[in-house]
Every structure is written in C-alpha cells, then in structure tokens.
Scaffold this active site. Structure first.
Site, PDB file in Angstrom:
ATOM      1  N   ASN A  35       0.847  -1.198   0.000  1.00  0.00           N
ATOM      2  CA  ASN A  35       0.000   0.000   0.000  1.00  0.00           C
ATOM      3  C   ASN A  35       0.884   1.250   0.000  1.00  0.00           C
ATOM      4  O   ASN A  35       1.929   1.270   0.660  1.00  0.00           O
ATOM      5  CB  ASN A  35      -0.844  -0.072   1.289  1.00  0.00           C
ATOM      6  CG  ASN A  35      -1.935   0.955   1.387  1.00  0.00           C
ATOM      7  OD1 ASN A  35      -2.662   1.179   0.427  1.00  0.00           O
ATOM      8  ND2 ASN A  35      -2.066   1.581   2.549  1.00  0.00           N
ATOM      9  N   GLU A  93      -7.502   4.477   0.802  1.00  0.00           N
ATOM     10  CA  GLU A  93      -7.585   5.555   1.808  1.00  0.00           C
ATOM     11  C   GLU A  93      -8.095   6.847   1.177  1.00  0.00           C
ATOM     12  O   GLU A  93      -7.575   7.929   1.441  1.00  0.00           O
ATOM     13  CB  GLU A  93      -6.207   5.784   2.449  1.00  0.00           C
ATOM     14  CG  GLU A  93      -5.599   4.539   3.056  1.00  0.00           C
ATOM     15  CD  GLU A  93      -4.288   4.766   3.809  1.00  0.00           C
ATOM     16  OE1 GLU A  93      -3.948   5.922   4.106  1.00  0.00           O
ATOM     17  OE2 GLU A  93      -3.608   3.761   4.107  1.00  0.00           O
TER      18      GLU A  93
END
Ligand code: 9MR
Length: 374
Positions: free
Chosen positions: A205, A270
């Site tokens: 990520n 996110e």
C-alpha cells in the site's frame, strides 16, 4: 474445505453483503436522497465493496456506528492495528480494540481490511530505536506478523502487509527495516503473513502512487519482481489521499489497469480529497465530480475490487490536523448529512456501465460476461 462448502460459504458472504440494503432502509434528508445505501448499490450493481476507516474511540457513538454499518460493507481500523498499539512492548499484544472492530464488522456483515503490519510510522520506540542485528529484527518482525495475522485468521480478509516503502522518486525509503534488513524485508513480510493465514489477501500500500509516475513505476517494478519470485502478494493498495482539482483521470485509471493486468487485485484504500477551507458550494461540487471520476476509474477496471474512504465525516478526518487551512475531504458532514461527494459515488455505483450478456458462449457454456456480445 470441499468446493461445495466453499461455494456455500461464498454464497453466505454474498448474501450478507447484499443484505446491507435490507437492514438499512432509507436515509438522508436531501431532496434527491437515494432509497438505498452506498454499500448496497456498490455490491449489487458492481460487486465492489465500499469501506471506511473507523476510529475506535467513536464506535461507541450510536449515530457514528449506525452510519458506518448502514453505508459501508468493509471497515479498516484507522489506527488500532498499527504496531505501536497492537504490540506496544516486545511480545505484549493488545488485541482488544481490534477485536472490537472485528466484532462490529461481524454483526454488520462487513469485510475487514487489516491495516497495517510493517510500517515505519506509528512504530513503537522499542522497535524503531531498538539496537538489533539483522537477524534479531527479522525475528521481531516475523513474530509480530505471525502473532497478529494468526490472531485475526479468517476474520481479516485483506491485509496491508507493508506500507509506504518508497520515497517520491521511487527509491526505497530508509526505514528501520530497510536499513537493517535491506529490500528483502518486503518479501519476507509477505511470506510470514501468508504462512499465518494462507487465505488472506496480502497487499502492498502507498500514497502518491495514484497516477503513473516515478513512485508508482517503482511500485509496479517491485510487485512484478515479487510475483516473478513467487512471493505471495495478491494486491496493491492505492491510498489516494488527493487534493481538489489535482487529478488526472486517464493516468489514474491506466495505473490501476496496469496493476490489474498483472493479475493483482487493486483497492483504493484511503480515499479523501482535501480542499482549502472554507468549503464553498462550488468547491464541494467540484469535489463531488472528482469522487465520481475516481469511483468510475475503479468501476472501469475489473480487478479494482473496492474503495475505502479514510474516515466517515469531515470532522473525523486526519487532514485538518496535518494540513493547515485544509479540510472537508470526505463524504459526510459533521451532523452526518451527506455531501455532494456521497451522491456522486452512489450515482456511479448505481449506474451499470457495461451491458451484461447472457447466453451460450462457445467453449465456456452458459453464462454471462461484460462487454460486447461475442
Ligand atoms: O488517519 C490516521 C491518523 O489518525 C494518524 O494520526 C496517522 C499517523 O500517521 O495515520 C493516519 O492514517 C494514515 C495511514 O495509516 C497510512 N496512510 C496515511 C494515512 C494518513 O496519514
């Protein structure tokens, strides 16, 4: 597990996710208030999850909890599974807040996206400042991963295994892990996580990897190498902490597509889109269009399986605390009313973009597929 049992289990999961709509009913007060919820349209129309980062200390607020349950089919712990919280002292694990979220997700038929196993930030001093040989740090890290992933085995479907390993120019970030162990810490982390829960999907990520550029290129090369080496990596998380009006739709989608083309899952992990305050109607409308475009990019790529927003309401966001004079990056206002950005995301999910053709396909038999009727 037999394949029949597996199919049955998948059926239960699908039913559970879809049931968000049944449990929830109507919401919102705006004139154009949709009758369904974000999670139900995303799942039913597109088979994608919509997630939210959950703040542990807010879960006890009834309206907060109800909105998270109603609108989202996946939850990510915003902070409580990070190393400093979950293993504050060597070998001492604090699973309680994480367990609370798992319990919440189970009750509300939600997926859980685990965040995060190996990251240079929110790392306890005993790790970050500890004096370890490579062998010792490797053992400490492996133990951390093994304990955490085993504890949540079968309950966390996806994990951010390593987070933010790159600098902006695509070189490796000089973290405690990189300095002590070299690049191998990344592959080792994936192997340890896979050994602890072979069915969990394992992700790398990062932020500022939204479009094609030096940082996402480095990510692309790294995951290609990991795959070639047989490392158990299953997905790439594109954080997507964005700034209003700074968005290149073409580059964003092309980037998602190239990772998907490697056979990896892509999750927008996110998402938030910040703006200079105050938030005017005009800016909020522009923000909605950017949320629409990001959602559309994910929907356009088969391998993009879900979108998680980084917080519920603007007042829950990390943004104002980090960027002076900026804010309003999410889907809900402080009073839980929905922002234009919510309706934009909803709209993309509820509109089926590709026709689905049903029929007999030579070589494949009966079934459906997206795209042209071939
Ligand atoms: O939202 C999180 C905030 O509450 C924490 O104080 C912060 C500490 O670094 O981390 C925030 O979440 C980050 C996430 O874990 C990793 N990607 C960037 C996110 C925003 O900083």
């Amino acid at each position: 597990m037999s394949s029949r049992v597996r199919r049955a289990a998948a059926g239960v999961l699908i039913g559970a996710l879809a049931s968000g709509a049944l449990v929830m009913g109507t919401s919102g007060t705006a004139e154009a208030a949709p009758k369904k919820t974000l999670r139900s349209v995303a799942w039913k129309q597109d088979h994608r999850f919509v997630g939210v980062a959950v703040a542990d200390d807010k879960l006890s607020d009834e309206t907060y909890a109800r909105t998270v349950a109603r609108e989202f089919s996946s939850v990510t712990p915003e902070n409580v599974m990070k190393w400093e919280t979950i293993e504050p002292a060597p070998g001492e694990f604090n699973f309680e807040p994480g367990d609370r979220l798992i319990d919440f997700a189970r009750k509300n038929h939600q997926l859980v996206y685990g965040h995060v196993l190996v990251w240079h930030s929110q790392l306890p001093a005993w790790v970050n400042e500890g004096e370890f040989t490579a062998e010792e740090l490797s053992e400490v890290t492996e133990n951390h991963i093994t304990e955490v992933v085993s504890h949540y085995k079968g309950k966390v479907q996806r994990w951010d295994v390593v987070n933010e390993v790159f600098n902006e120019d695509g070189t490796f970030r000089e973290t405690k892990f990189y300095q002590t162990l070299g690049e191998d810490y990344i592959a080792d982390a994936f192997r340890a996580a896979h050994a602890a829960d072979p069915r969990a999907k394992l992700f790398i990520n990062d932020y500022n990897t939204d479009g094609i550029g030096p940082k996402s290129d480095a990510m692309y090369e790294l995951v290609k190498d990991l795959l070639a080496d047989g490392v158990p990596i299953h997905g790439v998380g594109i954080q997507s902490h964005m700034i209003l009006d700074l968005y290149d739709a073409e580059s964003y989608e092309a980037n998602i597509q190239r990772f998907a083309d490697l056979g990896l899952e892509v999750v927008i992990t996110e998402l938030d889109i910040r703006m200079d305050m105050p938030a005017t109607e005009e800016k909020l409308a522009a923000q909605a269009e950017q949320f629409r475009a990001v959602t559309q990019a994910c929907v356009n790529v088969d391998g993009c399986t879900g979108i998680t927003v980084w917080g519920l309401r603007d007042s829950d966001s990390w943004v104002p605390g980090w960027f002076e004079g900026q804010g309003a990056p999410l889907l809900f206002n402080e009073d839980y009313s929905k922002k234009p950005a919510y309706y934009a995301m909803y709209d993309v999910f509820k509109t089926k973009k590709k026709p689905c053709w049903w029929g007999w396909h030579p070589g494949r038999g009966w079934g459906g597929h997206h795209g042209t009727a071939a």
